[in-house]
Design an enzyme around this catalytic site. Sequence first.
Site, short mmCIF file in Angstrom:
data_model
loop_
_atom_site.label_atom_id
_atom_site.label_comp_id
_atom_site.label_asym_id
_atom_site.label_seq_id
_atom_site.Cartn_x
_atom_site.Cartn_y
_atom_site.Cartn_z
N HIS A 58 0.83 -1.23 0.00
CA HIS A 58 0.00 0.00 0.00
C HIS A 58 0.85 1.26 0.00
CE1 HIS A 58 -3.76 -2.24 0.58
NE2 HIS A 58 -3.06 -3.02 1.38
N ASN A 131 -10.26 -3.03 2.35
CA ASN A 131 -9.94 -3.04 0.93
C ASN A 131 -11.21 -2.76 0.14
OD1 ASN A 131 -7.15 -3.66 0.96
ND2 ASN A 131 -7.57 -5.84 1.19
#
Length: 490
Positions: A58, A131
């Site tokens: 990420h 997510n």
Amino acid sequence: MNDQTQRPRMTTTAGAPVASNQNSETAGPRGPLLMQDYQLLEKLAHQNRERIPERVVHAKGWGAFGTFTVTNDITRYSCASIFGEVGKTTDMLARFSTVAGEQGAADHERDVRGFALKFYTDEGNWDVVGNNTPVFFVRDPLKFPDFIHTQKRHPRTNLRSATAMWDFWGQQPESLHQVTILMSDRGLPQDPTFMNGYGSHTYSFWNKAGERFWVKFHFKTQQGHRHFTNGEAAEIIGHSREGYQEALFGKIEDGNFPRWKMFVQVMPEADAETTPFDPFDLTKVWSHKDYPLIEVGEFALNRNADNYFAQIEQAAFSPSNKVPGIGYSPDKMLQARVFSYADAHRYRLGTHYEHLPVNAPKCPVHHYHKDGQMNFMGQKTGSVDAYYEPNSFGGAVEDNSFAEPPLRISGEAGRHPHQQQMDDYTQPRALHDEVLNDEERGRLYKNLAAAMDGADEAVVQVALGHFDLISPAYGAGIRAARAEKAQKND
Ligand code: NDP
């Protein structure tokens, strides 16, 4: 502002006025430099330290601040103060991201998107680090570092490896539910405002009476779902690698605030003993029919960060940030993330990362952690002698009224082979056979065929065997798309 007499006086980091920021200190106009020009040395030294380690996963992200508003009463499930009454508002921060690409990666790459939320509640920060997909590739955290290695660069070629990805997925059929979503239209949203978020893990709620419920969080985009095909994305990347930042930042600057509705699925605690699937398995969803969505509230992102690095790059989200009324579950992946996220922040940002303004709670904070790099808060206990607890001199004390009801667990300690009891095919089959229409399935096959490009053929064949088990039509569809692609390449 060009009237320099009206502007603040420039200083060194120690606050002394700066006489010149245009010329270094030298012996004569030609140089050389004088070692005593500390202003120059400090400026260069700061520049060397402008980067901190990027997130291992990420790394590339886009974020903004917002407001969450409760629209429905769920106090029968949770006593969390954030849900206290309809109409209550709470400040928040969101950060969206891709998973595998480094900080310089293009925004419009096919990848799972991170969907991290921080709610600055009046009883502490609550983070949902989710997510844009409701499930994940693995259900056991022991596999997580290996999985991520397959998504990153090969040690010798320094290139991403389709062989590694398919080798891992083919040996972990639990991954194929998430792979199906990733390769479906939803794997490439047009920008972060056009995707849902999911807490993904099973968490728990408890109410004032001490009853526990298992819970899943859903954040539904109010902008609708919009996606690009791989071809459309490639064209965009040719113009700009920063399409998500441009879109999110631009929409908020224009006052076009993106919104999401928050829903929960709630399961009474005892149901977990009898469901035909493991409700704590991160590779599974809970059927909407069995556990319908219950509306909770809505959030809008309405303020851009003034300083990307300070407020988005240094934003530290962690599932360990929970508040009274919201708890964990036996989900193994969640349990591991409680450790690993906070640990990543200690490494990236430093011991006292929670005190950086973007991470600091907006409610009072009282603890007895001591010293460490960058302790700029001191100890505010009201007495210099109250620097440990329990003590006889003052400072904050515990409050048992916030005690969480016991988390019931059972079973024998050991390395249980979770996989043997699991059905990894039914849920991706429902997605493939029942949820997607013909056109969506066609694009799914094409995307999978493209992702298999360049992978070792034996490895691909193993994976295809699992797609056949999900649904014979699924395996056949991918094979046909591969054949069509091969023909075009001839
Ligand atoms: P439902 O028909 O009630 O739910 C299907 C859900 O699939 C939709 O509500 C939508 O989720 C989601 N969906 C639609 N298109 C896509 C896509 N391209 N990629 C991923 N998700 C999509 O059936 P069930 O609840 O019984 O679930 C059936 C299957 O749907 C599951 O096995 C799972 O694969 C998938 N799914 C289920 C979700 C759940 O929480 N139950 C959530 C997401 C997917 P949404 O409403 O969140 O937009």
